[in-house]
Motif scaffolding. Structure first.
Motif, PDB file in Angstrom:
ATOM      1  N   CYS A 261     -26.840  52.542  35.020  1.00  0.00           N
ATOM      2  CA  CYS A 261     -26.119  53.460  35.912  1.00  0.00           C
ATOM      3  C   CYS A 261     -26.046  54.831  35.245  1.00  0.00           C
ATOM      4  CB  CYS A 261     -24.697  52.951  36.184  1.00  0.00           C
ATOM      5  SG  CYS A 261     -24.646  51.522  37.279  1.00  0.00           S
ATOM      6  N   LYS A 262     -26.704  55.803  35.828  1.00  0.00           N
ATOM      7  CA  LYS A 262     -26.719  57.141  35.240  1.00  0.00           C
ATOM      8  C   LYS A 262     -25.302  57.708  35.194  1.00  0.00           C
ATOM      9  CE  LYS A 262     -31.384  58.154  36.912  1.00  0.00           C
ATOM     10  NZ  LYS A 262     -32.234  59.071  37.701  1.00  0.00           N
ATOM     11  N   GLN A 263     -24.966  58.314  34.060  1.00  0.00           N
ATOM     12  CA  GLN A 263     -23.626  58.866  33.901  1.00  0.00           C
ATOM     13  C   GLN A 263     -23.694  60.247  33.272  1.00  0.00           C
ATOM     14  OE1 GLN A 263     -20.963  57.405  35.069  1.00  0.00           O
ATOM     15  NE2 GLN A 263     -21.946  55.468  35.603  1.00  0.00           N
ATOM     16  N   ASP A 264     -22.765  61.079  33.662  1.00  0.00           N
ATOM     17  CA  ASP A 264     -22.525  62.345  32.987  1.00  0.00           C
ATOM     18  C   ASP A 264     -21.030  62.637  33.106  1.00  0.00           C
ATOM     19  OD1 ASP A 264     -22.091  63.264  35.595  1.00  0.00           O
ATOM     20  OD2 ASP A 264     -24.065  64.206  35.729  1.00  0.00           O
ATOM     21  N   GLU A 265     -20.599  63.770  32.662  1.00  0.00           N
ATOM     22  CA  GLU A 265     -19.174  64.076  32.672  1.00  0.00           C
ATOM     23  C   GLU A 265     -18.594  64.039  34.085  1.00  0.00           C
ATOM     24  OE1 GLU A 265     -18.358  67.706  30.670  1.00  0.00           O
ATOM     25  OE2 GLU A 265     -18.870  66.913  28.685  1.00  0.00           O
ATOM     26  N   ASN A 266     -19.358  64.529  35.061  1.00  0.00           N
ATOM     27  CA  ASN A 266     -18.858  64.566  36.440  1.00  0.00           C
ATOM     28  C   ASN A 266     -18.726  63.166  37.030  1.00  0.00           C
ATOM     29  OD1 ASN A 266     -18.663  67.386  36.525  1.00  0.00           O
ATOM     30  ND2 ASN A 266     -20.800  67.622  37.169  1.00  0.00           N
ATOM     31  N   SER A 267     -19.726  62.324  36.794  1.00  0.00           N
ATOM     32  CA  SER A 267     -19.668  60.971  37.374  1.00  0.00           C
ATOM     33  C   SER A 267     -18.535  60.168  36.737  1.00  0.00           C
ATOM     34  CB  SER A 267     -21.007  60.251  37.194  1.00  0.00           C
ATOM     35  OG  SER A 267     -21.297  60.033  35.834  1.00  0.00           O
ATOM     36  N   MET A 268     -18.313  60.356  35.435  1.00  0.00           N
ATOM     37  CA  MET A 268     -17.225  59.634  34.785  1.00  0.00           C
ATOM     38  C   MET A 268     -15.871  60.151  35.260  1.00  0.00           C
ATOM     39  SD  MET A 268     -18.510  58.714  30.935  1.00  0.00           S
ATOM     40  CE  MET A 268     -18.681  60.415  30.428  1.00  0.00           C
ATOM     41  N   LYS A 269     -15.795  61.432  35.532  1.00  0.00           N
ATOM     42  CA  LYS A 269     -14.555  61.982  36.081  1.00  0.00           C
ATOM     43  C   LYS A 269     -14.285  61.398  37.464  1.00  0.00           C
ATOM     44  CE  LYS A 269     -12.138  66.330  37.031  1.00  0.00           C
ATOM     45  NZ  LYS A 269     -12.240  67.821  37.010  1.00  0.00           N
ATOM     46  N   ASP A 270     -15.353  61.231  38.263  1.00  0.00           N
ATOM     47  CA  ASP A 270     -15.189  60.625  39.595  1.00  0.00           C
ATOM     48  C   ASP A 270     -14.691  59.183  39.473  1.00  0.00           C
ATOM     49  OD1 ASP A 270     -16.030  62.925  40.850  1.00  0.00           O
ATOM     50  OD2 ASP A 270     -18.109  62.260  41.084  1.00  0.00           O
ATOM     51  N   THR A 281      -4.160  53.548  37.583  1.00  0.00           N
ATOM     52  CA  THR A 281      -4.317  53.422  36.145  1.00  0.00           C
ATOM     53  C   THR A 281      -5.222  54.524  35.621  1.00  0.00           C
ATOM     54  OG1 THR A 281      -4.884  51.905  34.345  1.00  0.00           O
ATOM     55  CG2 THR A 281      -6.288  51.833  36.285  1.00  0.00           C
ATOM     56  N   ALA A 282      -4.889  55.026  34.442  1.00  0.00           N
ATOM     57  CA  ALA A 282      -5.641  56.129  33.851  1.00  0.00           C
ATOM     58  C   ALA A 282      -6.826  55.592  33.051  1.00  0.00           C
ATOM     59  CB  ALA A 282      -4.725  56.946  32.942  1.00  0.00           C
ATOM     60  N   VAL A 283      -8.040  55.925  33.489  1.00  0.00           N
ATOM     61  CA  VAL A 283      -9.247  55.559  32.757  1.00  0.00           C
ATOM     62  C   VAL A 283      -9.803  56.810  32.100  1.00  0.00           C
ATOM     63  CG1 VAL A 283     -11.596  54.660  32.909  1.00  0.00           C
ATOM     64  CG2 VAL A 283      -9.799  53.651  34.305  1.00  0.00           C
ATOM     65  N   GLU A 284      -9.717  56.846  30.790  1.00  0.00           N
ATOM     66  CA  GLU A 284     -10.221  57.995  30.042  1.00  0.00           C
ATOM     67  C   GLU A 284     -11.314  57.598  29.061  1.00  0.00           C
ATOM     68  OE1 GLU A 284      -6.702  59.510  28.278  1.00  0.00           O
ATOM     69  OE2 GLU A 284      -5.880  60.293  30.160  1.00  0.00           O
ATOM     70  N   GLU A 285     -11.502  56.292  28.854  1.00  0.00           N
ATOM     71  CA  GLU A 285     -12.494  55.794  27.906  1.00  0.00           C
ATOM     72  C   GLU A 285     -13.481  54.886  28.634  1.00  0.00           C
ATOM     73  OE1 GLU A 285     -12.486  56.944  24.898  1.00  0.00           O
ATOM     74  OE2 GLU A 285     -10.470  57.808  24.784  1.00  0.00           O
ATOM     75  N   GLU A 321     -23.123  61.356  22.983  1.00  0.00           N
ATOM     76  CA  GLU A 321     -22.274  61.817  21.884  1.00  0.00           C
ATOM     77  C   GLU A 321     -20.842  62.100  22.336  1.00  0.00           C
ATOM     78  OE1 GLU A 321     -25.207  63.144  22.689  1.00  0.00           O
ATOM     79  OE2 GLU A 321     -26.432  62.267  21.087  1.00  0.00           O
ATOM     80  N   MET A 322     -20.577  62.105  23.631  1.00  0.00           N
ATOM     81  CA  MET A 322     -19.222  62.346  24.099  1.00  0.00           C
ATOM     82  C   MET A 322     -18.287  61.307  23.496  1.00  0.00           C
ATOM     83  SD  MET A 322     -19.613  63.469  28.097  1.00  0.00           S
ATOM     84  CE  MET A 322     -20.504  62.008  28.558  1.00  0.00           C
ATOM     85  N   GLU A 323     -17.152  61.738  23.018  1.00  0.00           N
ATOM     86  CA  GLU A 323     -16.247  60.856  22.300  1.00  0.00           C
ATOM     87  C   GLU A 323     -15.648  59.768  23.183  1.00  0.00           C
ATOM     88  OE1 GLU A 323     -15.123  60.240  19.046  1.00  0.00           O
ATOM     89  OE2 GLU A 323     -17.043  61.232  18.782  1.00  0.00           O
ATOM     90  N   ASN A 324     -15.548  60.004  24.478  1.00  0.00           N
ATOM     91  CA  ASN A 324     -14.930  58.997  25.345  1.00  0.00           C
ATOM     92  C   ASN A 324     -15.953  58.044  25.954  1.00  0.00           C
ATOM     93  OD1 ASN A 324     -16.072  60.925  27.053  1.00  0.00           O
ATOM     94  ND2 ASN A 324     -14.544  60.572  28.659  1.00  0.00           N
ATOM     95  N   LEU A 325     -17.195  58.078  25.444  1.00  0.00           N
ATOM     96  CA  LEU A 325     -18.247  57.197  25.942  1.00  0.00           C
ATOM     97  C   LEU A 325     -18.940  56.542  24.756  1.00  0.00           C
ATOM     98  CD1 LEU A 325     -20.049  56.154  28.298  1.00  0.00           C
ATOM     99  CD2 LEU A 325     -21.492  58.165  27.929  1.00  0.00           C
TER     100      LEU A 325
END
Length: 352
Positions: A261-270, A281-285, A321-325
């Motif tokens: 599943c392709k991911q980037d900052e925008n898709s993870m924010k969605d 619930t807060a998903v940040e990781e 390299e994003m810290e939350n991924l």
């Protein structure tokens, strides 16, 4: 200790193998699987003091009990049924889930059958107001089935315990019982109970669990997926995570995602915003699973596979390299994610 045979070999049973020393009741002695798993069985036998063979009857001679794991890789159920009958004929005790037993049309009255996650409500349960859970809850969620939630939950439990905390780990996978975790109650999976009853009954159940555990934190696995992600996979429209996360307030959540599943900052924010709105619930990781899926359009089903290298060119995650991924096999980075979560919980009045 009961000498245990695992069948078949899949991601879930391999997690058990990697943590085989965690149980004081069961000793994993043998593993059996299908013929396509011969090479992997040979590797496991060479690395472990275990008997590994596709010859199920020869494995039965080594053990007292057989644990039949769920069919996660799409094998024919006739192979399961034959082996269950062989185990019973050999006088072995067997463990299997209620859903698997129903699919195999096995007589539950046999005294050697132990049903995991029976789907009846606790006796004398009556609807009640929801009770507050007094300790922090970290939820482990996933995009869907076979998304390494079980593997991640075991990793998280180990990390937190090494930091000196007591963990009540409530597992999305019924195999968790065999390595010192609690399994979710079976009534969550019942087709005969309303959502309201499931919410109230689960709140009552988990309240009693935390009262008896003296734990510092609950790591709570949410089975299935958070949404319908393909025309062939509804994930039951997220009903069980919805029941669980309406029954309790999760302080933090981690979401596992398929490797293709392709991911980037925008898709993870969605995805984070979706979980906040639907599940409160807060998903940040986020953690990338070692599993990927393919649509079988001829059979109109989703098939799951292991191995990122086989996921194909669509296995693309920007800025890993994003810290939350993190990757599910990168325990160092997962530990940094857990450290951040624990630090935030420490700053909470009702936290550890």
């Amino acid at each position: 200790m009961e000498r245990l045979l695992l069948f078949p070999l899949n991601g879930d049973t391999e997690v058990l193998l990697q943590n085989k020393g965690a149980s004081t009741k069961y000793q994993i002695t043998a593993i059996s699987s299908y013929y396509e798993d011969v090479k992997r069985l040979e590797e496991l036998e060479n690395k472990n003091s275990l008997y590994c063979s596709v010859d199920f009857k020869s494995c039965l001679k080594k053990v007292d009990t057989v644990l039949f794991a769920e069919n996660t890789m799409g094998h024919e159920y006739s192979g399961y049924k034959t082996r269950v009958e062989e185990a019973l004929n050999a006088g072995k005790n067997i463990y299997l889930g209620a859903s698997l037993m129903q699919r195999l049309d096995i007589d539950p009255k046999n005294e050697n059958i132990n049903i995991l996650q029976k789907r009846d409500l606790p006796e004398k349960f009556k609807g009640t107001r929801l009770k507050d859970i007094r300790i922090p809850i970290l939820a482990v969620m996933g995009e869907g089935e076979n998304c390494d939630k079980f593997k991640l939950q075991v990793i998280i439990k180990t990390i937190i315990e090494k930091k000196g905390y007591t963990v009540l780990s409530i597992c999305s996978n019924l195999l968790g019982q065999f390595i010192g975790m609690e399994a979710l109650p079976g009534f969550l999976f019942s087709e005969n109970l309303s959502l309201q009853v499931k919410i109230e009954a689960f709140n009552n159940w988990i309240y009693k669990q935390q009262e008896n555990s003296k734990a510092d934190i609950i790591v709570l696995g949410c089975p299935g997926g958070i949404l319908e992600f393909d025309e062939y996979e509804s994930n039951h429209y997220g009903e069980i995570p919805l029941a669980i996360l309406n029954a309790v307030i999760s302080d933090k959540s981690i979401l596992t995602i398929y490797s293709n599943c392709k991911q980037d900052e925008n898709s993870m924010k969605d995805l984070s915003n979706f979980c906040q709105m639907r599940y409160n619930t807060a998903v940040e990781e986020f953690v990338i699973s070692g599993q990927y899926f393919r649509a079988d359009h001829e059979r109109k089903i989703i098939k799951y596979h292991s191995g990122k290298e086989q996921a194909g060119s669509d296995c693309e995650v920007k800025d890993l390299e994003m810290e939350n991924l993190s990757d599910v096999d990168d325990k160092g980075k997962i530990e940094r994610q857990i450290d951040r979560i624990l630090m935030e919980l420490k700053n909470n009045f009702f936290a550890i």
